[in-house]
Scaffold this motif. Structure first.
Motif, PDB file in Angstrom:
ATOM      1  N   TYR A  70       0.816  -1.210   0.000  1.00 37.82           N
ATOM      2  CA  TYR A  70       0.000   0.000   0.000  1.00 37.82           C
ATOM      3  C   TYR A  70       0.856   1.268   0.000  1.00 37.82           C
ATOM      4  N   GLY A  71       2.145   1.123  -0.229  1.00 36.69           N
ATOM      5  CA  GLY A  71       3.017   2.285  -0.248  1.00 36.69           C
ATOM      6  C   GLY A  71       3.643   2.564   1.115  1.00 36.69           C
ATOM      7  N   HIS A  72       4.354   3.685   1.202  1.00 38.27           N
ATOM      8  CA  HIS A  72       5.104   4.043   2.410  1.00 38.27           C
ATOM      9  C   HIS A  72       4.617   5.371   2.999  1.00 38.27           C
ATOM     10  N   TYR A  73       3.371   5.707   2.766  1.00 38.58           N
ATOM     11  CA  TYR A  73       2.857   7.028   3.115  1.00 38.58           C
ATOM     12  C   TYR A  73       2.896   7.318   4.614  1.00 38.58           C
ATOM     13  N   LYS A  74       2.778   6.277   5.435  1.00 42.53           N
ATOM     14  CA  LYS A  74       2.717   6.496   6.882  1.00 42.53           C
ATOM     15  C   LYS A  74       4.058   6.914   7.478  1.00 42.53           C
ATOM     16  N   ALA A  75       5.105   6.894   6.671  1.00 43.23           N
ATOM     17  CA  ALA A  75       6.406   7.362   7.167  1.00 43.23           C
ATOM     18  C   ALA A  75       6.315   8.812   7.622  1.00 43.23           C
ATOM     19  N   GLU A  76       5.444   9.592   6.984  1.00 40.51           N
ATOM     20  CA  GLU A  76       5.286  10.998   7.370  1.00 40.51           C
ATOM     21  C   GLU A  76       4.694  11.117   8.770  1.00 40.51           C
ATOM     22  N   TYR A  77       3.758  10.217   9.099  1.00 42.10           N
ATOM     23  CA  TYR A  77       3.190  10.242  10.446  1.00 42.10           C
ATOM     24  C   TYR A  77       4.233   9.838  11.480  1.00 42.10           C
ATOM     25  N   LEU A  78       5.080   8.860  11.140  1.00 43.96           N
ATOM     26  CA  LEU A  78       6.142   8.456  12.064  1.00 43.96           C
ATOM     27  C   LEU A  78       7.080   9.621  12.356  1.00 43.96           C
ATOM     28  N   SER A  79       7.407  10.387  11.312  1.00 39.61           N
ATOM     29  CA  SER A  79       8.265  11.558  11.491  1.00 39.61           C
ATOM     30  C   SER A  79       7.618  12.566  12.421  1.00 39.61           C
ATOM     31  N   ALA A  80       6.310  12.788  12.242  1.00 39.06           N
ATOM     32  CA  ALA A  80       5.611  13.755  13.089  1.00 39.06           C
ATOM     33  C   ALA A  80       5.541  13.288  14.543  1.00 39.06           C
TER      34      ALA A  80
END
Length: 298
Positions: A70-80
């Motif tokens: 499904y992609g790697h989009y949640k990496a941004e939430y991990l950064s936040a």
């Protein structure tokens, strides 16, 4: 005018944070103020957050693979989330410095020069925070929005700090410096908690805002002519990617080609409205109708 990429914005954010840090460090060095020192400490987190944001945006931009279909989009939430943790740790460190200065207070040196240097950093941060917030909302980027919120909190800290700092030489109250540092710690703690709460909600696949769901329902109803109803709608937004799935009920005698045409029409309309999206439509015959959900006009 071409739109600046999220990656370029993250690099610029790093540069802005370094310049602001230099100004605030100079303000602390010329004054010896624990409040200005606390403000500089908060800006160090902006630098660390910018570095984390660069990593998150790079990972989030990677295409799906066998391990992340499904992609790697949640990496941004991990950064936040990481940024929120760092902000809270900074607040605790600032609170410690404020307590120590309260016990052994001293009047700051050269307050006017300190105000000028710190105020310059505040103006720079204000301009950049507005750019980040506008870009983050336009791109649905948790990393850019979190960075913009953090920088904006830094701006309000600077405004309050300067207002209070001007009173120190006027009142001669030596503990005002420590009091300001304590207030900065509380504000930083609040911002860190808000950032973590929002990011964790994204990681837990919290449903979109009611207005967004209403838009999705309206788009489906307006573009599903030939179908009977749509039900079991579910949606979530992960960074810049929206995930939408629902059941579409069509007449039992409808051909596969006709049903596929309706689905294509809905998907095109949804992407035109909400941007990049992964849409799953489960087509069902008329006998599966629930007579609830989204009614399709005849």
């Amino acid at each position: 005018m071409p739109q600046i990429s999220k990656y370029a914005l993250a690099w610029i954010s790093l540069g802005v944070s370094l310049v602001a840090l230099g100004l605030k460090y100079a303000a602390w060095r010329v004054t010896g103020s624990v409040a200005l020192y606390s403000d500089a400490m908060e800006t160090i987190i902006n630098v660390v957050a910018a570095l984390a944001g660069l990593w998150a945006l790079r990972v989030a931009s990677l295409p799906p693979d066998e391990n992340h279909t499904y992609g790697h989009y949640k990496a941004e939430y991990l950064s936040a989330v990481v940024e929120g943790v760092l902000v809270i740790l900074t607040a605790l460190a600032i609170g410690r410095e404020a307590w120590l200065d309260w016990q052994h207070p001293t009047l700051p040196r050269a307050p006017l020069l300190g105000i000028v240097l710190n105020g310059s950093a505040g103006l720079l941060n204000l301009a950049w925070a507005l750019v980040l917030l506008r870009a983050g909302r336009a791109r649905r980027s948790p990393t850019l929005i979190a960075a913009g919120q953090h920088v904006m909190s830094d701006v309000w800290t600077t405004v309050g700090l300067i207002c209070g700092f001007t009173l120190i030489p006027l009142t001669g109250w030596v503990r005002l410096d420590a009091t300001l540092a304590g207030l900065i710690a509380l504000n930083v703690l609040r911002v860190g908690w808000d950032m973590m709460r929002t990011s964790i909600a994204g990681l837990m696949d919290e449903a979109p805002e009611p207005d967004t769901l209403a838009d999705i329902r309206t788009i489906i109803a307006d573009n599903a002519h030939g179908a009977i109803e749509a039900h079991d709608l579910r949606a979530r937004i992960v960074g810049a990617m929206a995930f939408v799935e629902f059941h579409l009920v069509v007449p039992g005698g409808m051909s596969v080609d006709a049903a596929h045409e309706i689905c294509d029409r809905i998907e095109t309309a949804l992407r035109a409205r909400i941007g990049e999206a992964l849409i799953h439509i489960h087509v069902e015959p008329e006998r599966k109708a629930k007579h609830e959900g989204i009614a399709i006009p005849a």
